[in-house]
Enzyme design. Structure first.
Site, PDB file in Angstrom:
ATOM      1  N   GLU A   1       5.015  -1.881  13.688  1.00  0.00           N
ATOM      2  CA  GLU A   1       5.448  -3.215  13.224  1.00  0.00           C
ATOM      3  C   GLU A   1       6.874  -3.529  13.643  1.00  0.00           C
ATOM      4  O   GLU A   1       7.684  -3.992  12.830  1.00  0.00           O
ATOM      5  CB  GLU A   1       5.261  -3.314  11.701  1.00  0.00           C
TER       6      GLU A   1
ATOM      7  N   ASN B   1       1.983   0.097  17.320  1.00  0.00           N
ATOM      8  CA  ASN B   1       0.961  -0.287  16.343  1.00  0.00           C
ATOM      9  C   ASN B   1       1.467  -1.472  15.523  1.00  0.00           C
ATOM     10  O   ASN B   1       2.636  -1.508  15.127  1.00  0.00           O
ATOM     11  CB  ASN B   1       0.718   0.919  15.412  1.00  0.00           C
TER      12      ASN B   1
ATOM     13  N   HIS C   1      -5.980  -5.973   9.819  1.00  0.00           N
ATOM     14  CA  HIS C   1      -6.135  -6.323   8.400  1.00  0.00           C
ATOM     15  C   HIS C   1      -6.562  -7.794   8.358  1.00  0.00           C
ATOM     16  O   HIS C   1      -5.730  -8.689   8.470  1.00  0.00           O
ATOM     17  CB  HIS C   1      -4.807  -6.149   7.657  1.00  0.00           C
TER      18      HIS C   1
ATOM     19  N   GLU D   1      -6.318   0.121  11.360  1.00  0.00           N
ATOM     20  CA  GLU D   1      -6.222  -0.060   9.896  1.00  0.00           C
ATOM     21  C   GLU D   1      -7.201  -1.143   9.428  1.00  0.00           C
ATOM     22  O   GLU D   1      -6.859  -2.018   8.632  1.00  0.00           O
ATOM     23  CB  GLU D   1      -4.794  -0.444   9.508  1.00  0.00           C
TER      24      GLU D   1
ATOM     25  N   ASP E   1      -9.591  -3.555   7.727  1.00  0.00           N
ATOM     26  CA  ASP E   1     -10.226  -3.986   6.481  1.00  0.00           C
ATOM     27  C   ASP E   1     -10.395  -5.495   6.521  1.00  0.00           C
ATOM     28  O   ASP E   1      -9.750  -6.181   7.306  1.00  0.00           O
ATOM     29  CB  ASP E   1      -9.498  -3.504   5.202  1.00  0.00           C
TER      30      ASP E   1
HETATM   31  O1  G3I Z   1       4.394   7.460  -4.265  1.00  0.00           O
HETATM   32  C1  G3I Z   1       4.662   6.508  -5.299  1.00  0.00           C
HETATM   33  C2  G3I Z   1       4.411   7.110  -6.643  1.00  0.00           C
HETATM   34  O2  G3I Z   1       5.332   8.162  -6.839  1.00  0.00           O
HETATM   35  C3  G3I Z   1       4.546   6.037  -7.716  1.00  0.00           C
HETATM   36  O3  G3I Z   1       4.207   6.579  -8.967  1.00  0.00           O
HETATM   37  C4  G3I Z   1       3.629   4.871  -7.426  1.00  0.00           C
HETATM   38  C5  G3I Z   1       3.795   3.724  -8.420  1.00  0.00           C
HETATM   39  O4  G3I Z   1       3.322   2.514  -7.867  1.00  0.00           O
HETATM   40  O5  G3I Z   1       3.948   4.363  -6.150  1.00  0.00           O
HETATM   41  C6  G3I Z   1       3.756   5.328  -5.132  1.00  0.00           C
HETATM   42  O6  G3I Z   1       4.046   4.747  -3.902  1.00  0.00           O
HETATM   43  C7  G3I Z   1       3.116   3.825  -3.423  1.00  0.00           C
HETATM   44  C8  G3I Z   1       2.605   4.301  -2.068  1.00  0.00           C
HETATM   45  O7  G3I Z   1       1.760   3.320  -1.495  1.00  0.00           O
HETATM   46  C9  G3I Z   1       1.835   5.611  -2.169  1.00  0.00           C
HETATM   47  O8  G3I Z   1       0.783   5.467  -3.023  1.00  0.00           O
HETATM   48  C10 G3I Z   1       3.791   2.477  -3.259  1.00  0.00           C
HETATM   49  O9  G3I Z   1       4.125   1.956  -4.530  1.00  0.00           O
HETATM   50  C11 G3I Z   1       2.899   1.512  -2.556  1.00  0.00           C
HETATM   51  O10 G3I Z   1       3.626   0.331  -2.258  1.00  0.00           O
HETATM   52  C12 G3I Z   1       2.432   2.135  -1.233  1.00  0.00           C
HETATM   53  O11 G3I Z   1       1.643   1.169  -0.591  1.00  0.00           O
HETATM   54  C13 G3I Z   1       1.288   1.444   0.749  1.00  0.00           C
HETATM   55  C14 G3I Z   1       1.945   0.444   1.691  1.00  0.00           C
HETATM   56  O12 G3I Z   1       1.526   0.695   3.019  1.00  0.00           O
HETATM   57  C15 G3I Z   1       3.458   0.549   1.631  1.00  0.00           C
HETATM   58  O13 G3I Z   1       4.051  -0.289   2.537  1.00  0.00           O
HETATM   59  C16 G3I Z   1      -0.224   1.328   0.860  1.00  0.00           C
HETATM   60  O14 G3I Z   1      -0.838   2.361   0.080  1.00  0.00           O
HETATM   61  C17 G3I Z   1      -0.645   1.444   2.322  1.00  0.00           C
HETATM   62  O15 G3I Z   1      -1.998   1.120   2.442  1.00  0.00           O
HETATM   63  C18 G3I Z   1       0.155   0.473   3.184  1.00  0.00           C
HETATM   64  O16 G3I Z   1      -0.213   0.682   4.514  1.00  0.00           O
HETATM   65  C19 G3I Z   1       0.365  -0.177   5.483  1.00  0.00           C
HETATM   66  C20 G3I Z   1       0.488   0.614   6.757  1.00  0.00           C
HETATM   67  O17 G3I Z   1       1.241   1.782   6.540  1.00  0.00           O
HETATM   68  C21 G3I Z   1       1.108  -0.224   7.870  1.00  0.00           C
HETATM   69  N1  G3I Z   1       0.369  -1.445   8.055  1.00  0.00           N
HETATM   70  C22 G3I Z   1       0.154  -2.259   6.861  1.00  0.00           C
HETATM   71  C23 G3I Z   1      -0.513  -1.415   5.785  1.00  0.00           C
HETATM   72  C24 G3I Z   1      -0.823  -2.244   4.567  1.00  0.00           C
HETATM   73  O18 G3I Z   1       0.352  -2.694   3.949  1.00  0.00           O
END
Ligand code: G3I
Length: 388
Positions: free
Chosen positions: A170, A221, A257, A286, A288
């Site tokens: 990105e 990517n 996405h 990715e 969906d």
């Molecule tokens: O690890 C913490 C945990 O300690 C805490 O308790 C919890 C509370 O909400 O949060 C946890 O972190 C989360 C993390 O995922 C791991 O689960 C974050 O809040 C959450 O924002 C994070 O979201 C991820 C997101 O990227 C972050 O930018 C999504 O799961 C993931 O699907 C998403 O993936 C991205 C790709 O990397 C890049 N392209 C877009 C895609 C969708 O946004």
């Protein structure tokens, strides 16, 4: 050069060497039997899933897997750690690397004869606080040193175990962002520090990754790069520039996405093909298809059918482009999807429901894979299958 950053690099090496890192538990070598998507796919196409949290893989025993583990092992031939190899997970403090989550995914993949996509090395999001704070005063030289140490250490740790790395994720803004389509030199801390020549830094990130693991295929990517548009034109120009400069850029990843709230861009296949014609591998990384849901939280029958059609078109385009050899869905089932957390009122984005019921989207993909797979040979593109 600030000696602080020199000492970080030295300390990081020491931490790795001293074995202070938490390693993922070793897993048994036998595998769950392939089935479904994975079993029906042509030999030259990996069907992948993102693994939201590696902790679900702790204690994996192929003789008595959890239902999630069984589905993950049997249906997919490629895994992407959805979060566990990102900066904030794997490099939470200066000189401290935590490979526990990534190691679990790699071990699980090894036990089930799956490949792994590494995600990601240079991104503006999910960076740890120490990077966000320190980057405010970084010179380009300091930023380069930190990034190189990270890439050397992380890619080096997984050397020989990662099929494809999302090196730069990105890195372009969208048309609607302030300033339009341009490199994210304001949000990405590394590109910001090196905003005088961000392309040089991007090129070096690929060079460092290649030096650390010459066998991994290295990707750009992004999202919103499915069709031919201003953003993909910018990527196309960048890819040509990097390749002309001898940078080991080897792949272009289209996240895909999608949402039923927007139309489907029919230039997808042509767009993939133009990047393939540059000599790059293509992956859908990715996938969906999220659905705006009614008040009852359920999709209509028409939406279910439309979703299936989107998945079919995405997979069909990949099958039609020879260099598209990896198709990853961003999660296994709806209970493990990032969509509801981010898009209020939307969901139902994955091919399986939260209790692993296979949706029409799953069924059409399986049929498409089956039709594209005459015996053990490479795929036959949709529409080109010879009548028996
Ligand atoms: O690890 C913490 C945990 O300690 C805490 O308790 C919890 C509370 O909400 O949060 C946890 O972190 C989360 C993390 O995922 C791991 O689960 C974050 O809040 C959450 O924002 C994070 O979201 C991820 C997101 O990227 C972050 O930018 C999504 O799961 C993931 O699907 C998403 O993936 C991205 C790709 O990397 C890049 N392209 C877009 C895609 C969708 O946004």
């Amino acid at each position: 050069m600030n000696t602080h950053w020199k000492s970080i690099a030295v300390r990081a090496a020491a931490v790795v060497a001293s074995g202070l890192l938490v390693a993922g538990a070793a897993l048994p070598a036998s595998a769950v039997k392939p089935d479904g998507l994975r079993a029906d796919a042509p030999k030259d196409l990996k069907i992948g899933a993102a693994v939201w949290g590696a902790k679900e893989l702790v204690g994996y025993d192929p003789k008595s897997p959890t239902e999630f583990q069984r589905v993950l092992a049997s249906e997919y031939s490629s895994l992407t750690p959805e979060n566990d190899m990102k900066w904030d997970s794997i490099h939470p403090a200066p000189g401290v690397y935590n490979f526990s989550g990534g190691d679990l995914v790699v071990s699980f993949a090894k036990a089930n004869h799956q490949v792994v996509r590494g995600h990601t090395l240079l991104w503006h999001s999910q960076n740890p606080q120490w990077v966000t704070d320190a980057s405010k005063t970084w010179t380009c030289t300091e930023a380069r040193l930190v990034l190189k140490d990270h890439i050397d250490t992380v890619v080096g740790h997984y050397k020989g175990q990662i099929q494809q790395w999302d090196v730069a994720n990105e890195i372009f803004q969208d048309t609607w962002d302030q300033g339009g389509v341009r490199l994210r030199t304001d949000k990405n801390p590394f590109l910001k520090a090196c905003s005088q020549d961000p392309v040089a830094l991007i090129g070096d990130a690929f060079r460092w990754a290649h030096a650390a693991d010459p066998g991994a295929v290295l990707f750009l990517n992004d999202y919103n790069v499915e069709g031919i548009n201003a953003k993909t034109n910018a990527y196309y120009a960048l890819a040509k520039e990097l390749l002309a400069d001898g940078v080991p850029l080897q792949g272009f990843g289209l996240q895909a996405h999608l949402s039923l709230a927007y139309g489907f861009d029919d230039s997808l296949q042509a767009n993939m093909q133009r990047f393939a014609d540059l000599g790059l591998e293509i992956s859908l990384t990715e996938v969906d298809v999220r659905v705006p849901l009614g008040e009852d939280g359920e999709p209509s029958q028409q939406q279910v059918a439309e979703q299936a059609d989107r998945y079919q078109r995405l997979l069909g385009a990949c099958l039609a482009v020879e260099q598209c050899q990896s198709f990853t869905i961003w999660g296994v089932d709806d209970s493990r999807s990032w969509v509801p957390d981010v898009f209020a009122g939307e969901g139902y984005a994955l091919p399986m429901t939260g209790d692993f019921a296979r949706k029409p989207a799953y069924q059409v993909m399986r049929q498409l894979l089956h039709d594209a797979t005459p015996g053990n040979s490479p795929r036959v593109a949709p529409g080109q299958r010879k009548a028996k």
